[in-house]
Design an enzyme around this catalytic site. Sequence first.
Site, PDB file in Angstrom:
ATOM      1  N   ILE A 165       0.843  -1.194   0.000  1.00 48.33           N
ATOM      2  CA  ILE A 165       0.000   0.000   0.000  1.00 48.33           C
ATOM      3  C   ILE A 165       0.881   1.247   0.000  1.00 48.33           C
ATOM      4  CG2 ILE A 165      -0.294   0.275   2.496  1.00 48.33           C
ATOM      5  CD1 ILE A 165      -3.079   0.504  -0.141  1.00 48.33           C
ATOM      6  N   PHE A 166       2.145   1.076  -0.404  1.00 46.34           N
ATOM      7  CA  PHE A 166       3.084   2.184  -0.616  1.00 46.34           C
ATOM      8  C   PHE A 166       3.507   2.899   0.655  1.00 46.34           C
ATOM      9  CE2 PHE A 166       0.167   2.167  -4.374  1.00 46.34           C
ATOM     10  CZ  PHE A 166       1.003   1.436  -5.191  1.00 46.34           C
ATOM     11  N   HIS A 167       3.465   2.239   1.800  1.00 48.03           N
ATOM     12  CA  HIS A 167       3.873   2.861   3.051  1.00 48.03           C
ATOM     13  C   HIS A 167       4.947   2.040   3.758  1.00 48.03           C
ATOM     14  CE1 HIS A 167      -0.408   4.862   3.326  1.00 48.03           C
ATOM     15  NE2 HIS A 167       0.356   5.383   2.375  1.00 48.03           N
ATOM     16  N   PRO A 168       6.044   1.729   3.090  1.00 51.02           N
ATOM     17  CA  PRO A 168       7.085   0.942   3.768  1.00 51.02           C
ATOM     18  C   PRO A 168       7.767   1.752   4.861  1.00 51.02           C
ATOM     19  CG  PRO A 168       7.889   1.706   1.647  1.00 51.02           C
ATOM     20  CD  PRO A 168       6.431   2.079   1.714  1.00 51.02           C
ATOM     21  N   ILE A 205       5.080   0.327  12.068  1.00 51.68           N
ATOM     22  CA  ILE A 205       4.292   1.210  11.221  1.00 51.68           C
ATOM     23  C   ILE A 205       3.169   1.859  12.019  1.00 51.68           C
ATOM     24  CG2 ILE A 205       2.659  -0.578  10.460  1.00 51.68           C
ATOM     25  CD1 ILE A 205       2.852   0.720   7.646  1.00 51.68           C
TER      26      ILE A 205
END
Length: 230
Positions: A165-168, A205
């Site tokens: 979801i592009f949030h590494p 996260i």
Amino acid sequence: MTGIRTLNEQASRMLGKMAIGWEYLISRSGPMSMAPSQLGMFTRSDPSFETPNLQYHVQPLSLERFGDPVHAFPAFTASVCNLRPDSRGSVHLTDPDFTKQPAIRPNYLSTETDRHVAADAIRLTRHIVEQEPLKRYHPEEFKPGPEYQSEEELVEAAGKIGTTIFHPVGTCRMGADPDSVVDPELRVRGISGLRVADASIMPTITSGNTNSPTIMIAEKAADFVKAAAH
């Protein structure tokens, strides 16, 4: 779906694409002015969770994977992500040459808890779509497909359709322990004068999009730098 238009029909035809471009050119409105997702929601995959552990991103279109053309039939996509995954991936250098690609291993769904949350997320999405407000549009499940029903089948489906979801985060973990990459003031251990100020310093996260927390990290880093200069 029937009885309602989605972006699929318009964006899958050349004339539709031209109309989208023309609308944006003339009025700066329409699909080209939209955010990636038009609806968001936080909820729980199971009532036993004290706070939401899932986040939905809903788009009025569908496609096989990012970068592919949209489908020709009317559809919407309900993307759901696990906000607090237990699975941990890794990033390792493969060569002293900095131009060489690192070895990136996401390790998605590598824990039992993450696999169970993924299965519950699909069940919950089906339950939402079955509710009265959507019934008049006669929605039919396209992916993963109604044939996936058991826990094992749903986990398999999640593995097939799941993606980033592009949030590494976390590749330069902050911590007080000597094994952390940066210390509590974001200083890289073993390298004088270097700090890291982005989402990579997060030990875990955040339970939601990482943009605002990253801005806060940058503000805090600026305070550290200013304090060190005095």
